[in-house]
Structures are given as structure tokens and as C-alpha cells.
Design an enzyme around this catalytic site. Structure first.
Site, PDB file in Angstrom:
ATOM      1  N   ASN A  12      20.186 -48.263  53.841  1.00 45.84           N
ATOM      2  CA  ASN A  12      20.776 -47.034  54.711  1.00 45.84           C
ATOM      3  C   ASN A  12      20.366 -47.631  56.269  1.00 45.84           C
ATOM      4  O   ASN A  12      19.196 -47.955  56.657  1.00 45.84           O
ATOM      5  CB  ASN A  12      20.103 -45.958  54.195  1.00 45.84           C
ATOM      6  CG  ASN A  12      20.312 -44.631  54.997  1.00 45.84           C
ATOM      7  OD1 ASN A  12      20.374 -44.863  56.491  1.00 45.84           O
ATOM      8  ND2 ASN A  12      20.487 -43.647  54.428  1.00 45.84           N
ATOM      9  N   HIS A  15      19.182 -45.428  60.942  1.00 47.29           N
ATOM     10  CA  HIS A  15      18.227 -45.122  62.039  1.00 47.29           C
ATOM     11  C   HIS A  15      18.617 -46.491  63.073  1.00 47.29           C
ATOM     12  O   HIS A  15      17.737 -46.344  64.072  1.00 47.29           O
ATOM     13  CB  HIS A  15      16.891 -45.036  61.513  1.00 47.29           C
ATOM     14  CG  HIS A  15      16.620 -43.625  60.587  1.00 47.29           C
ATOM     15  ND1 HIS A  15      16.985 -42.529  61.289  1.00 47.29           N
ATOM     16  CD2 HIS A  15      16.277 -43.631  59.632  1.00 47.29           C
ATOM     17  CE1 HIS A  15      17.023 -41.400  60.369  1.00 47.29           C
ATOM     18  NE2 HIS A  15      16.521 -42.114  59.366  1.00 47.29           N
ATOM     19  N   HIS A  48      24.816 -41.876  56.502  1.00 48.03           N
ATOM     20  CA  HIS A  48      25.153 -40.695  56.367  1.00 48.03           C
ATOM     21  C   HIS A  48      25.766 -40.078  57.754  1.00 48.03           C
ATOM     22  O   HIS A  48      25.129 -40.289  58.752  1.00 48.03           O
ATOM     23  CB  HIS A  48      23.484 -39.870  56.467  1.00 48.03           C
ATOM     24  CG  HIS A  48      23.628 -38.588  56.013  1.00 48.03           C
ATOM     25  ND1 HIS A  48      22.671 -37.872  55.953  1.00 48.03           N
ATOM     26  CD2 HIS A  48      24.496 -37.616  56.026  1.00 48.03           C
ATOM     27  CE1 HIS A  48      22.620 -36.567  55.678  1.00 48.03           C
ATOM     28  NE2 HIS A  48      24.104 -36.432  56.038  1.00 48.03           N
ATOM     29  N   ARG A  50      26.270 -36.857  59.641  1.00 46.66           N
ATOM     30  CA  ARG A  50      25.771 -35.713  59.559  1.00 46.66           C
ATOM     31  C   ARG A  50      26.778 -35.073  60.416  1.00 46.66           C
ATOM     32  O   ARG A  50      27.532 -35.442  61.253  1.00 46.66           O
ATOM     33  CB  ARG A  50      24.520 -35.512  60.078  1.00 46.66           C
ATOM     34  CG  ARG A  50      23.287 -36.377  59.350  1.00 46.66           C
ATOM     35  CD  ARG A  50      21.804 -36.076  59.950  1.00 46.66           C
ATOM     36  NE  ARG A  50      21.440 -34.825  59.667  1.00 46.66           N
ATOM     37  CZ  ARG A  50      20.594 -34.548  58.640  1.00 46.66           C
ATOM     38  NH1 ARG A  50      19.935 -35.252  58.057  1.00 46.66           N
ATOM     39  NH2 ARG A  50      20.219 -33.095  58.370  1.00 46.66           N
ATOM     40  N   ARG A  54      23.985 -36.829  64.642  1.00 49.31           N
ATOM     41  CA  ARG A  54      22.918 -37.296  65.233  1.00 49.31           C
ATOM     42  C   ARG A  54      22.522 -38.949  65.258  1.00 49.31           C
ATOM     43  O   ARG A  54      21.833 -39.229  66.041  1.00 49.31           O
ATOM     44  CB  ARG A  54      21.609 -36.452  64.871  1.00 49.31           C
ATOM     45  CG  ARG A  54      21.023 -36.964  63.393  1.00 49.31           C
ATOM     46  CD  ARG A  54      19.955 -36.302  63.224  1.00 49.31           C
ATOM     47  NE  ARG A  54      19.913 -34.731  62.904  1.00 49.31           N
ATOM     48  CZ  ARG A  54      19.550 -33.972  61.940  1.00 49.31           C
ATOM     49  NH1 ARG A  54      18.049 -34.554  61.483  1.00 49.31           N
ATOM     50  NH2 ARG A  54      19.603 -32.666  61.766  1.00 49.31           N
ATOM     51  N   GLU A  75      27.477 -41.137  52.785  1.00 51.53           N
ATOM     52  CA  GLU A  75      26.781 -39.767  52.568  1.00 51.53           C
ATOM     53  C   GLU A  75      27.005 -38.838  53.468  1.00 51.53           C
ATOM     54  O   GLU A  75      27.187 -38.925  54.653  1.00 51.53           O
ATOM     55  CB  GLU A  75      25.139 -40.292  52.969  1.00 51.53           C
ATOM     56  CG  GLU A  75      24.197 -39.472  52.079  1.00 51.53           C
ATOM     57  CD  GLU A  75      22.949 -39.989  52.400  1.00 51.53           C
ATOM     58  OE1 GLU A  75      22.462 -41.153  52.403  1.00 51.53           O
ATOM     59  OE2 GLU A  75      22.077 -39.282  53.042  1.00 51.53           O
ATOM     60  N   THR A 106      16.787 -35.509  55.074  1.00 47.95           N
ATOM     61  CA  THR A 106      17.259 -34.633  53.741  1.00 47.95           C
ATOM     62  C   THR A 106      16.203 -34.353  53.075  1.00 47.95           C
ATOM     63  O   THR A 106      15.442 -35.177  52.397  1.00 47.95           O
ATOM     64  CB  THR A 106      18.431 -35.535  53.054  1.00 47.95           C
ATOM     65  OG1 THR A 106      19.285 -36.083  53.943  1.00 47.95           O
ATOM     66  CG2 THR A 106      19.191 -34.646  52.106  1.00 47.95           C
ATOM     67  N   GLU A 156      21.764 -39.288  42.336  1.00 49.14           N
ATOM     68  CA  GLU A 156      20.806 -40.215  43.055  1.00 49.14           C
ATOM     69  C   GLU A 156      19.452 -39.277  43.039  1.00 49.14           C
ATOM     70  O   GLU A 156      19.494 -38.044  43.484  1.00 49.14           O
ATOM     71  CB  GLU A 156      20.993 -40.466  44.401  1.00 49.14           C
ATOM     72  CG  GLU A 156      20.064 -41.075  45.256  1.00 49.14           C
ATOM     73  CD  GLU A 156      20.381 -41.849  46.512  1.00 49.14           C
ATOM     74  OE1 GLU A 156      21.709 -42.542  46.554  1.00 49.14           O
ATOM     75  OE2 GLU A 156      19.618 -42.110  47.558  1.00 49.14           O
ATOM     76  N   HIS A 199      14.790 -42.254  49.129  1.00 50.75           N
ATOM     77  CA  HIS A 199      13.917 -41.319  50.014  1.00 50.75           C
ATOM     78  C   HIS A 199      12.718 -41.802  50.205  1.00 50.75           C
ATOM     79  O   HIS A 199      11.901 -41.551  48.965  1.00 50.75           O
ATOM     80  CB  HIS A 199      14.431 -40.087  49.734  1.00 50.75           C
ATOM     81  CG  HIS A 199      14.235 -39.163  51.123  1.00 50.75           C
ATOM     82  ND1 HIS A 199      13.225 -38.786  51.701  1.00 50.75           N
ATOM     83  CD2 HIS A 199      15.399 -38.813  52.025  1.00 50.75           C
ATOM     84  CE1 HIS A 199      13.669 -38.408  52.808  1.00 50.75           C
ATOM     85  NE2 HIS A 199      14.890 -38.281  53.005  1.00 50.75           N
TER      86      HIS A 199
END
Ligand code: PXP
Length: 249
Positions: A12, A15, A48, A50, A54, A75, A106, A156, A199
Site C-alpha cells: 500500500n 503514505h 486508497h 479517500r 488526503r 481501495e 481505516t 480482507e 492493517h
């Protein structure tokens, strides 16, 4: 019977975009990170988008779709806007997650059981378009059964609580959470769902999750992007791969 296939690693890259957006500049570039992850052996990339954009932005998703040769796991929240984007870009997979503006990440799983009729209707066009739909849920049996009923191909399982307990040194509670995750993975697999997990996973806590035989894919982001500061993204991913494979022996 449990799938014996190699455990896949989805990286992922949200970030990377978080760091970029902190400065409002073009660097670091999430696509470049995704290509490095690909070269380091990642089996897929997760991003993801969002609602508040962000971190990942629409242009990142388009760049990932154009630039990657490994699958993109898109995502998103189950909103009309995201469904339209998914149907336009046609990613390999769509992972539906709950989204609250005030959360930092999340925090919990999607309530599939409590929103079953709407989600069944929501996923139908995605499934019809050939997209693998994954529900990001807790290990509760009602959530797993509802995910199977609405036509998802994948669940998931949210490992955030397990990871927190592990980080707090609450190892007895973490072990109990692992038992519940194992039961959830077994139930989901028995219902014909492909099982993923993710996660909060780190080098320290990934082993017991990677060892769950029904789990086919882990999605890991925040820890790897952090670790990349010290050792570089490629080596950070390679080390995770080593730990996942060791747990699988
Ligand atoms: N899987 C899902 C569905 C997620 O929402 C996230 C976080 O964005 C992850 C995996 C990765 O979690 P982490 O960044 O803590 O490794």
C-alpha cells in the site's frame, strides 16, 4: 482444503502520497514507489482514494493504472463517486472499506451485515465488469457470511486490533484475537471466499498472520513506507517477504 499457493504481498503506497502532500509538491511520487515495490517482488499495489483525497489523488490512480504491470487493488468507500471511478478505470480489484472523515486510518471493518441490500446492489456492476470485489471486514461470522451472500470474491480481514494489542505488549489478548482471525479465515474459505488480511502489520507481528493457511494475500503499507526511510523501499519489502515466507514453511 486450503490453498497451498504462495502468499501474495500487496504494498500500500498511500503514505508516499501523504509525504508528498505535506509539502504540496510533486515528490515523492507514488508511482515511482509502486514501480520500486514491483521490482522488489510485490505481487500487487494497493492505493486508497479517500473521499477527501488526503493522500492518493485521482491522477495517482490513473498513473498507477497506466504504469503498473502488477495488479492494482483500488481501495475506496462504497460511494457512487468511487463506483463510477472503478467502472472507468477497471482495476484488478476493488476493496471496499468504511471511511470516516475524522479517522486517521481505516479504524474498523465495513458493516456488510448491517448494509447488506445496498452493498449487494453496489457490488453487482463491479462484479459484472470483471472486477474482483473485496470486503474489508472484521472476523465476525455475520460479516463474513454477508460478504459471501452479496457476491464478493474476497474478504480482507482487518488485523488492526491484533496489531495494536501486539504493539501494546498484550500478548494474551493478541493471541485470542489471532484465534478469532483464524476462525474467520476458516469460515470465509469454507464459503468459497478468497481470504486476505491487513492493517498494522510489521516485521514483528506478521508471522502468525502469514502462517494462517487460508490467507492468500497480505496488504501492508504504513510500516513499510516508514522502514523505507532507513533501508530503502526495495530492501524493506524484501525483508517483509522473507518473514512472510518463513512463517509459511
Ligand atoms: N488493507 C486495508 C483495507 C487498508 O485500509 C489498509 C490501510 O490503508 C491496509 C491494508 C494497510 O494498512 P497499513 O498501512 O497499516 O499497513
Amino acid at each position: 482444503m486450503v490453498d497451498s499457493a504462495r502468499l501474495r504481498l500487496g504494498v500500500n503506497i498511500d503514505h508516499v502520497a501523504t509525504v508528498r502532500n505535506a509539502r504540496g509538491s510533486q515528490w515523492p511520487d507514488p508511482l515511482r514507489a509502486a514501480l520500486l515495490a514491483e521490482a522488489a517482488g510485490a505481487d500487487g499495489i494497493t492505493a486508497h482514494l479517500r473521499e477527501d483525497r488526503r493522500h492518493i489523488r485521482d491522477a495517482d490512480i490513473d498513473a498507477l493504472m497506466a504504469g503498473l504491470t502488477i495488479p492494482l487493488n483500488f481501495e475506496c468507500a462504497a460511494t457512487a463517486e468511487m463506483q463510477a471511478i472503478a467502472l472507468r478505470i477497471r482495476p484488478h480489484a476493488v476493496c471496499l472499506v468504511p471511511e470516516k472523515r475524522e479517522e486517521r486510518t481505516t479504524e474498523g471493518g465495513l458493516d456488510v451485515a448491517g448494509d447488506e441490500a445496498r452493498l449487494a446492489e453496489y457490488v453487482a456492476p463491479l462484479v459484472a465488469a470483471g472486477i474482483r470485489v473485496s470486503m474489508f471486514i472484521g472476523h465476525q461470522p455475520d460479516q463474513i457470511k454477508a460478504s459471501a451472500r452479496i457476491g464478493a470474491a474476497v474478504v480482507e480481514l482487518h488485523t488492526g486490533h491484533y496489531s495494536e494489542l501486539h504493539a501494546e505488549g498484550k500478548l494474551v489478548e493478541a493471541a485470542a484475537e489471532l484465534v478469532a482471525l483464524r476462525a474467520g479465515a476458516t469460515l470465509a474459505h469454507g464459503l468459497g471466499l478468497e481470504v486476505h488480511a491487513g492493517h498494522g502489520l510489521t516485521y514483528e507481528n506478521v508471522g502468525p498472520i502469514a502462517a494462517l493457511p487460508q490467507v492468500r494475500e497480505l496488504n501492508i503499507g504504513h510500516f513499510l513506507i516508514g522502514e523505507a526511510l532507513y533501508m530503502g523501499l526495495g530492501p524493506a519489502i524484501e525483508e517483509m517477504r522473507v518473514r512472510m515466507d518463513a512463517a509459511r514453511l
